[in-house]
Design a protein around this motif. Structure first.
Motif, PDB file in Angstrom:
ATOM      1  N   ILE A 134       0.842  -1.197   0.000  1.00 45.30           N
ATOM      2  CA  ILE A 134       0.000   0.000   0.000  1.00 45.30           C
ATOM      3  C   ILE A 134       0.875   1.244   0.000  1.00 45.30           C
ATOM      4  CG2 ILE A 134      -1.643   1.355   1.378  1.00 45.30           C
ATOM      5  CD1 ILE A 134      -2.788  -1.332   2.359  1.00 45.30           C
ATOM      6  N   ARG A 135       1.903   1.201   0.811  1.00 41.68           N
ATOM      7  CA  ARG A 135       2.850   2.321   0.913  1.00 41.68           C
ATOM      8  C   ARG A 135       3.522   2.572  -0.432  1.00 41.68           C
ATOM      9  NH1 ARG A 135       5.483   6.009   0.806  1.00 41.68           N
ATOM     10  NH2 ARG A 135       7.057   6.831   2.221  1.00 41.68           N
ATOM     11  N   LYS A 136       3.950   1.520  -1.090  1.00 39.13           N
ATOM     12  CA  LYS A 136       4.628   1.652  -2.381  1.00 39.13           C
ATOM     13  C   LYS A 136       3.679   2.189  -3.454  1.00 39.13           C
ATOM     14  CE  LYS A 136       7.316  -0.834  -5.861  1.00 39.13           C
ATOM     15  NZ  LYS A 136       6.471  -0.497  -7.014  1.00 39.13           N
ATOM     16  N   ASP A 137       2.453   1.661  -3.485  1.00 33.86           N
ATOM     17  CA  ASP A 137       1.494   2.101  -4.500  1.00 33.86           C
ATOM     18  C   ASP A 137       1.153   3.580  -4.333  1.00 33.86           C
ATOM     19  OD1 ASP A 137       1.466  -0.427  -5.524  1.00 33.86           O
ATOM     20  OD2 ASP A 137      -0.401  -1.021  -4.542  1.00 33.86           O
ATOM     21  N   ALA A 138       1.137   4.041  -3.086  1.00 36.27           N
ATOM     22  CA  ALA A 138       0.835   5.455  -2.824  1.00 36.27           C
ATOM     23  C   ALA A 138       2.018   6.349  -3.190  1.00 36.27           C
ATOM     24  CB  ALA A 138       0.472   5.652  -1.355  1.00 36.27           C
ATOM     25  N   TRP A 139       3.211   5.869  -2.909  1.00 37.07           N
ATOM     26  CA  TRP A 139       4.417   6.671  -3.152  1.00 37.07           C
ATOM     27  C   TRP A 139       4.889   6.571  -4.589  1.00 37.07           C
ATOM     28  CZ3 TRP A 139       7.443  10.477  -2.492  1.00 37.07           C
ATOM     29  CH2 TRP A 139       8.806  10.433  -2.815  1.00 37.07           C
ATOM     30  N   CYS A 140       4.646   5.417  -5.226  1.00 33.49           N
ATOM     31  CA  CYS A 140       5.156   5.154  -6.565  1.00 33.49           C
ATOM     32  C   CYS A 140       4.019   4.805  -7.509  1.00 33.49           C
ATOM     33  CB  CYS A 140       6.158   4.003  -6.545  1.00 33.49           C
ATOM     34  SG  CYS A 140       7.492   4.212  -5.366  1.00 33.49           S
ATOM     35  N   PRO A 141       3.168   5.754  -7.856  1.00 27.82           N
ATOM     36  CA  PRO A 141       2.095   5.460  -8.807  1.00 27.82           C
ATOM     37  C   PRO A 141       2.681   5.046 -10.150  1.00 27.82           C
ATOM     38  CG  PRO A 141       2.354   7.823  -8.543  1.00 27.82           C
ATOM     39  CD  PRO A 141       3.235   7.179  -7.517  1.00 27.82           C
ATOM     40  N   ASP A 142       1.871   4.348 -10.928  1.00 25.16           N
ATOM     41  CA  ASP A 142       2.339   3.854 -12.228  1.00 25.16           C
ATOM     42  C   ASP A 142       2.384   5.010 -13.228  1.00 25.16           C
ATOM     43  OD1 ASP A 142       3.169   2.262 -14.257  1.00 25.16           O
ATOM     44  OD2 ASP A 142       1.203   1.364 -14.646  1.00 25.16           O
ATOM     45  N   ILE A 143       3.438   5.798 -13.132  1.00 22.47           N
ATOM     46  CA  ILE A 143       3.598   6.964 -14.002  1.00 22.47           C
ATOM     47  C   ILE A 143       3.899   6.482 -15.428  1.00 22.47           C
ATOM     48  CG2 ILE A 143       4.970   9.039 -14.400  1.00 22.47           C
ATOM     49  CD1 ILE A 143       5.616   8.986 -11.389  1.00 22.47           C
ATOM     50  N   LYS A 144       3.212   7.063 -16.406  1.00 27.12           N
ATOM     51  CA  LYS A 144       3.412   6.647 -17.795  1.00 27.12           C
ATOM     52  C   LYS A 144       4.704   7.252 -18.311  1.00 27.12           C
ATOM     53  CE  LYS A 144       1.032   6.129 -22.198  1.00 27.12           C
ATOM     54  NZ  LYS A 144       1.240   4.666 -22.193  1.00 27.12           N
ATOM     55  N   VAL A 145       5.682   6.413 -18.540  1.00 29.18           N
ATOM     56  CA  VAL A 145       6.991   6.850 -19.008  1.00 29.18           C
ATOM     57  C   VAL A 145       7.107   6.695 -20.517  1.00 29.18           C
ATOM     58  CG1 VAL A 145       9.475   6.423 -18.869  1.00 29.18           C
ATOM     59  CG2 VAL A 145       8.067   6.286 -16.804  1.00 29.18           C
ATOM     60  N   LEU A 146       6.555   5.592 -21.046  1.00 26.17           N
ATOM     61  CA  LEU A 146       6.714   5.277 -22.465  1.00 26.17           C
ATOM     62  C   LEU A 146       5.563   5.857 -23.284  1.00 26.17           C
ATOM     63  CD1 LEU A 146       7.702   1.519 -22.097  1.00 26.17           C
ATOM     64  CD2 LEU A 146       9.218   3.507 -22.192  1.00 26.17           C
ATOM     65  N   ASN A 147       5.877   6.353 -24.474  1.00 24.16           N
ATOM     66  CA  ASN A 147       4.825   6.852 -25.358  1.00 24.16           C
ATOM     67  C   ASN A 147       4.298   5.705 -26.227  1.00 24.16           C
ATOM     68  OD1 ASN A 147       6.584   6.536 -27.611  1.00 24.16           O
ATOM     69  ND2 ASN A 147       7.452   8.563 -27.234  1.00 24.16           N
ATOM     70  N   GLU A 148       3.318   6.012 -27.079  1.00 20.86           N
ATOM     71  CA  GLU A 148       2.652   4.975 -27.873  1.00 20.86           C
ATOM     72  C   GLU A 148       3.619   4.277 -28.832  1.00 20.86           C
ATOM     73  OE1 GLU A 148      -0.785   6.362 -29.905  1.00 20.86           O
ATOM     74  OE2 GLU A 148      -1.219   4.439 -30.852  1.00 20.86           O
ATOM     75  N   GLU A 149       4.474   5.035 -29.466  1.00 20.33           N
ATOM     76  CA  GLU A 149       5.433   4.446 -30.414  1.00 20.33           C
ATOM     77  C   GLU A 149       6.360   3.466 -29.695  1.00 20.33           C
ATOM     78  OE1 GLU A 149       8.152   7.199 -32.145  1.00 20.33           O
ATOM     79  OE2 GLU A 149       8.900   5.769 -33.648  1.00 20.33           O
ATOM     80  N   GLU A 150       6.826   3.860 -28.524  1.00 21.81           N
ATOM     81  CA  GLU A 150       7.741   3.004 -27.760  1.00 21.81           C
ATOM     82  C   GLU A 150       7.055   1.731 -27.287  1.00 21.81           C
ATOM     83  OE1 GLU A 150       8.671   6.021 -24.997  1.00 21.81           O
ATOM     84  OE2 GLU A 150      10.454   6.725 -26.068  1.00 21.81           O
ATOM     85  N   GLU A 151       5.788   1.830 -26.878  1.00 22.68           N
ATOM     86  CA  GLU A 151       5.028   0.644 -26.469  1.00 22.68           C
ATOM     87  C   GLU A 151       4.871  -0.325 -27.635  1.00 22.68           C
ATOM     88  OE1 GLU A 151       3.700   1.427 -22.331  1.00 22.68           O
ATOM     89  OE2 GLU A 151       3.943  -0.308 -23.620  1.00 22.68           O
ATOM     90  N   VAL A 178      13.866   4.950 -28.687  1.00 21.88           N
ATOM     91  CA  VAL A 178      13.435   4.523 -30.025  1.00 21.88           C
ATOM     92  C   VAL A 178      14.633   4.139 -30.881  1.00 21.88           C
ATOM     93  CG1 VAL A 178      12.361   5.291 -32.177  1.00 21.88           C
ATOM     94  CG2 VAL A 178      11.289   5.844 -29.979  1.00 21.88           C
ATOM     95  N   ASP A 179      15.704   4.915 -30.802  1.00 16.19           N
ATOM     96  CA  ASP A 179      16.903   4.629 -31.607  1.00 16.19           C
ATOM     97  C   ASP A 179      17.491   3.269 -31.272  1.00 16.19           C
ATOM     98  OD1 ASP A 179      18.076   8.083 -31.420  1.00 16.19           O
ATOM     99  OD2 ASP A 179      16.617   7.103 -32.746  1.00 16.19           O
ATOM    100  N   VAL A 180      17.358   2.848 -30.021  1.00 20.35           N
ATOM    101  CA  VAL A 180      17.885   1.548 -29.608  1.00 20.35           C
ATOM    102  C   VAL A 180      16.987   0.417 -30.087  1.00 20.35           C
ATOM    103  CG1 VAL A 180      18.441   0.090 -27.614  1.00 20.35           C
ATOM    104  CG2 VAL A 180      19.034   2.512 -27.585  1.00 20.35           C
TER     105      VAL A 180
END
Length: 277
Positions: free
Chosen positions: A194-211, A246-248
């Motif tokens: 619970i502590r982790k989920d509150a402190w570390c929300p699933d922030i979207k890092v990757l864009n659509e192309e990368e996914e 993307v380059d990688v």
């Protein structure tokens, strides 16, 4: 990432079993057990041992984002009204030898007891009651906290203690320690999540192309679910560090593996590339 340190294997054993942690065979200085979400290190008994182990843990295994640290273990109490197995979240830690005080930030709700932990460099017994300022007594907490402060902020550091004895710890067996911890593992880790989920929300890092590129690599490399999870985690970390994900990935999308073994070989090379920086 969730980091856990315990002093003894018998304290760690219930967490290793409950979380399905695997021993890191590459670690030669300390016993380290981990999975994709948790790294646990066994420090050995004492303030210095604890501080050295935590420094090693957070130097070698520290992730880039969303890190939480937990020092977990047994403790003694002088109050006979406190029951064995009681769980305490420490809001103050006293180093008995130096008289330094540390104050973990408790910013999230919890259902545990709260108390003051006092860390001694020697075993404490009933004859030393008059020397004790805190509610709880151990031999590692202050060392673990002070070392963790070199890498993390106070709100990322937690000290959780489970009462094992009334300052007569000499009679504790390893199996008894594991039994005391075992009764608390599910409760403690549920709160940690619970502590982790509150402190570390699933922030979207990757864009659509990368996914899309990651999914293409997953299919071409014939990756398992576990390998796919690791790939995404490494990709997010690489993007945070270097920005040119993307380059990688683009050149890898043209590779089509004919077997899972071939896919594993390419995956190993890709992991090395993602971990270069």
């Amino acid at each position: 990432m969730i980091y856990i340190t315990t002093a003894m294997y018998c304290e760690a054993k219930p967490f290793i079993s409950y979380l399905g942690l695997k021993k890191d065979m590459k670690s030669t200085k300390f016993q380290v057990f981990k999975n994709d979400e948790v790294v646990l290190i066994i420090s050995g008994v004492g303030i210095v041992s604890s501080a050295v182990a935590v420094s090693h843990l957070l130097t070698k295994y520290k992730d880039e984002v969303c890190n939480l640290f937990f020092n977990i273990g047994i403790c003694g109490v002088k109050d006979e009204n406190i029951k064995t197995g009681s769980i305490f979240l420490c809001h103050k830690i006293i180093c008995h030898d130096t008289k330094r005080n540390f104050y973990p930030d408790i910013l999230f709700r919890h259902h545990f007891n709260e108390g003051v932990l006092e860390t001694f460099s020697t075993v404490v017994n009933n004859e030393m009651k008059q020397e004790i300022e805190g509610d709880l007594v151990d031999m590692e907490g202050a060392g673990a906290y002070q070392a963790a402060c070199m890498f993390l902020q106070p709100h990322q550091i937690h000290c959780i203690k489970i009462v094992s004895d009334l300052l007569d710890g000499e009679n504790l067996t390893q199996s008894k320690v594991s039994e005391v911890i075992q009764g608390s593992v599910e409760d403690i880790y549920a709160w940690i999540k619970i502590r982790k989920d509150a402190w570390c929300p699933d922030i979207k890092v990757l864009n659509e192309e990368e996914e899309i590129l990651l999914n293409k690599i997953r299919e071409n490399f014939k990756l398992t679910t576990s390998m796919d999870y690791k790939l995404k985690r490494l990709a997010k970390q690489y993007k945070i560090r270097s920005k040119n994900l993307v380059d990688v990935m683009k050149p890898l999308c043209t590779i089509e593996c004919k077997s899972k073994n071939e896919g594993k070989r390419y995956f190993a090379k890709l992991k090395e590339q993602f971990m270069e920086l």
